[in-house]
Motif scaffolding. Structure first.
Motif, PDB file in Angstrom:
ATOM      1  N   GLN A  69       3.858   1.223   9.643  1.00 39.76           N
ATOM      2  CA  GLN A  69       4.153   0.900   8.247  1.00 39.76           C
ATOM      3  C   GLN A  69       4.524   2.133   7.439  1.00 39.76           C
ATOM      4  OE1 GLN A  69       0.203  -0.997   7.432  1.00 39.76           O
ATOM      5  NE2 GLN A  69       1.419  -2.139   5.942  1.00 39.76           N
ATOM      6  N   CYS A  70       5.387   1.952   6.437  1.00 38.90           N
ATOM      7  CA  CYS A  70       5.677   3.049   5.504  1.00 38.90           C
ATOM      8  C   CYS A  70       4.389   3.410   4.756  1.00 38.90           C
ATOM      9  CB  CYS A  70       6.750   2.635   4.508  1.00 38.90           C
ATOM     10  SG  CYS A  70       6.933   3.799   3.142  1.00 38.90           S
ATOM     11  N   SER A  71       4.127   4.696   4.633  1.00 40.74           N
ATOM     12  CA  SER A  71       2.897   5.152   3.975  1.00 40.74           C
ATOM     13  C   SER A  71       2.841   4.755   2.515  1.00 40.74           C
ATOM     14  CB  SER A  71       2.808   6.672   4.017  1.00 40.74           C
ATOM     15  OG  SER A  71       2.970   7.123   5.311  1.00 40.74           O
ATOM     16  N   SER A  72       3.992   4.608   1.904  1.00 43.54           N
ATOM     17  CA  SER A  72       4.002   4.348   0.477  1.00 43.54           C
ATOM     18  C   SER A  72       4.118   2.859   0.158  1.00 43.54           C
ATOM     19  CB  SER A  72       5.141   5.133  -0.168  1.00 43.54           C
ATOM     20  OG  SER A  72       5.218   4.831  -1.532  1.00 43.54           O
ATOM     21  N   CYS A  73       5.199   2.198   0.609  1.00 38.26           N
ATOM     22  CA  CYS A  73       5.413   0.798   0.213  1.00 38.26           C
ATOM     23  C   CYS A  73       4.844  -0.192   1.214  1.00 38.26           C
ATOM     24  CB  CYS A  73       6.890   0.518  -0.043  1.00 38.26           C
ATOM     25  SG  CYS A  73       7.938   0.546   1.417  1.00 38.26           S
ATOM     26  N   GLY A  74       4.470   0.286   2.412  1.00 33.34           N
ATOM     27  CA  GLY A  74       3.815  -0.584   3.381  1.00 33.34           C
ATOM     28  C   GLY A  74       4.754  -1.450   4.212  1.00 33.34           C
ATOM     29  N   ALA A  85      14.831  -0.585   4.831  1.00 32.94           N
ATOM     30  CA  ALA A  85      13.720  -1.541   4.781  1.00 32.94           C
ATOM     31  C   ALA A  85      12.730  -1.244   3.660  1.00 32.94           C
ATOM     32  CB  ALA A  85      12.984  -1.557   6.119  1.00 32.94           C
ATOM     33  N   HIS A  86      12.781  -0.049   3.071  1.00 31.12           N
ATOM     34  CA  HIS A  86      11.807   0.290   2.025  1.00 31.12           C
ATOM     35  C   HIS A  86      11.990  -0.594   0.803  1.00 31.12           C
ATOM     36  CE1 HIS A  86      10.270   3.947   3.883  1.00 31.12           C
ATOM     37  NE2 HIS A  86      11.510   4.288   4.179  1.00 31.12           N
ATOM     38  N   HIS A  87      10.911  -0.806   0.094  1.00 26.71           N
ATOM     39  CA  HIS A  87      10.982  -1.451  -1.217  1.00 26.71           C
ATOM     40  C   HIS A  87      11.865  -0.566  -2.102  1.00 26.71           C
ATOM     41  CE1 HIS A  87       9.723  -2.682  -5.207  1.00 26.71           C
ATOM     42  NE2 HIS A  87       9.110  -3.735  -4.691  1.00 26.71           N
ATOM     43  N   PHE A 105      11.643   0.480  -4.957  1.00 25.34           N
ATOM     44  CA  PHE A 105      10.916   1.460  -5.761  1.00 25.34           C
ATOM     45  C   PHE A 105      10.151   2.471  -4.921  1.00 25.34           C
ATOM     46  CE2 PHE A 105      10.489  -1.564  -9.629  1.00 25.34           C
ATOM     47  CZ  PHE A 105      11.846  -1.433  -9.844  1.00 25.34           C
ATOM     48  N   CYS A 106      10.223   2.334  -3.609  1.00 20.73           N
ATOM     49  CA  CYS A 106       9.527   3.282  -2.737  1.00 20.73           C
ATOM     50  C   CYS A 106      10.212   4.646  -2.850  1.00 20.73           C
ATOM     51  CB  CYS A 106       9.580   2.793  -1.294  1.00 20.73           C
ATOM     52  SG  CYS A 106       8.802   3.940  -0.144  1.00 20.73           S
ATOM     53  N   GLU A 107       9.421   5.717  -2.842  1.00 17.09           N
ATOM     54  CA  GLU A 107      10.057   7.036  -2.973  1.00 17.09           C
ATOM     55  C   GLU A 107      10.939   7.384  -1.783  1.00 17.09           C
ATOM     56  OE1 GLU A 107       6.573   6.666  -3.276  1.00 17.09           O
ATOM     57  OE2 GLU A 107       5.630   8.536  -2.653  1.00 17.09           O
ATOM     58  N   PHE A 108      10.838   6.599  -0.703  1.00 19.74           N
ATOM     59  CA  PHE A 108      11.686   6.874   0.467  1.00 19.74           C
ATOM     60  C   PHE A 108      12.919   5.986   0.508  1.00 19.74           C
ATOM     61  CE2 PHE A 108       7.273   7.882   1.868  1.00 19.74           C
ATOM     62  CZ  PHE A 108       7.425   9.251   1.785  1.00 19.74           C
ATOM     63  N   TYR A 109      13.071   5.087  -0.474  1.00 20.76           N
ATOM     64  CA  TYR A 109      14.214   4.197  -0.490  1.00 20.76           C
ATOM     65  C   TYR A 109      15.497   5.015  -0.699  1.00 20.76           C
ATOM     66  CZ  TYR A 109      17.308   0.348  -1.756  1.00 20.76           C
ATOM     67  OH  TYR A 109      18.347  -0.542  -1.803  1.00 20.76           O
TER      68      TYR A 109
END
Ligand SMILES: [Zn+2]
Length: 377
Positions: A50-55, A89-91, A93-97
């Protein structure tokens, strides 16, 4: 490019090599790196990591890039999150988007395992103790991240104010508005009358309602600069509204100040009483947020947990601290300036240029004095 991500199966935050060791039982070597060892497990990784930030799920492993000539690592192995249609795939608003490979390494994640600074070392020790004492574990750390992410992304704000609103609010914050003084043309008969000071005083009278909006804002110039960059980069876009984090940020800062002042642990050179203005050490802030989170945001429960942490014996396993702690307040202080500036701009009349407004006011005062004087003679 997230260098680490959360494995549900192993219930912890891992980088590519650490995941390879756990999944294959084989130690990566320069010739066969972790990404290569993991190449046959891509389906399992996609469903597990899972992404650490947005899951979000959908992780793939990206191999490190090395310079042909020097063999130096140009880009470290990392995870890339791709949705079934091949998109990000990130949300949103995720900082990795929308994260490009070239972007600087993740700034919101800090490596508690790194030995870079005294405060990170001190916090690392406390993280190890906390896990050994059962105060929190890696699953709870992941839960905290998700909780913060969901909270932030539930409320939205569109960055639509003019960009000069930030420098305008910054100038207002620095303006000496505590001095109240009414101008009268007779005052300008003084031999060394200070027109600049008179213009500033008049500015205070004209804009007094705006200072009220900024009275809680305490930030140094660096954070204002960061706010300008965020507003420029996100202009016209919908972003998460950080103001929902305010009570949690206030609580985390208060706990940081209390812990730093009462623990006899050295958390770095900034004095605790300046944390609100300059920001506390990021590792300490992340740990305080975590302890408050597992204490249901009850300040004295959190302080008791810290007392237990600080008196616990030295941890037997320092690798437990090899956990990447999310700073849940990543860019919070700067975003708060963006939202406050938007509010100030919405309630301002006239141009949002401090120097020009002062010049206009001075000219008007001089004209008032000229007319008064000609009426006197
Ligand atoms: Zn993400």
């Amino acid at each position: 490019m997230p260098a680490t991500a959360f494995s549900v199966r192993f219930a912890r935050e891992l980088d590519v090599d650490q995941l390879a060791i756990l999944m294959t039982g084989t130690q990566p070597t320069p010739d066969r790196d972790g990404a290569e060892l993991l190449s046959i497990f891509s389906d399992a990784i996609r469903a597990d990591v899972q992404c650490s930030s947005c899951g979000k799920f959908g992780a793939g492993v990206v191999r490190p890039a090395k310079s042909r000539a020097s063999k130096a690592v140009l880009r470290q192995a990392h995870f890339r999150f791709v949705d079934p249609s091949g998109g990000d795939a990130h949300h949103p608003f995720c900082e990795f988007y929308g994260d490009e490979e070239t972007r600087s390494p993740q700034v919101s994640l800090l490596d508690f395992g790194s030995e870079k600074s005294a405060e990170t070392r001190a916090v690392r020790l406390l993280v190890c103790k906390g896990i050994e004492q059962g105060i929190f574990d890696q699953r709870r750390i992941r839960d905290m991240r998700q909780w913060f992410f969901d909270l932030k992304s539930a409320t939205r704000f569109t960055v639509s104010m003019p960009l000069e609103a930030i420098s305008w609010a910054h100038a207002l914050q620095r303006h000496p508005h505590y001095r109240r003084w009414q101008f009268h043309p007779a005052q300008a008969e003084m031999p060394a009358f200070d027109w600049k000071a008179a213009a500033k005083n008049q500015f205070t009278e004209d804009h007094f309602h705006l200072f009220e909006l900024l009275k809680e804002i305490r930030s140094d110039d660096k954070i204002w600069q960061q706010a300008t960059e965020l507003a420029r980069k996100n202009h016209g876009r919908e972003v998460f509204n950080v103001t929902v984090l305010q009570p949690y940020y206030e609580a985390a800062i208060s706990l940081c100040v209390f812990v730093a002042a009462n623990s006899s642990v050295d958390f770095g050179k900034t004095q605790p009483e300046y944390y609100r203005w300059k920001g506390p050490p990021v590792a300490l802030l992340a740990l305080c947020a975590l302890v408050l989170f597992v204490s249901d945001w009850e300040m004295n429960t959190a302080i008791s947990a810290f007392a237990k942490l600080l008196s616990a014996p030295a941890p037997s396993d320092l690798t437990l601290g090899n956990v990447i702690g999310l700073n849940p307040f990543h860019e919070y202080a700067a975003w708060r300036l963006v939202t406050a500036s938007a509010e100030v701009a919405a309630k301002s009349t006239g141009e949002l240029d401090y120097d020009r407004q002062l010049a206009t006011i001075e000219a008007a005062l001089r004209e008032q004095h000229r007319r008064w004087k000609s009426g006197q003679s």
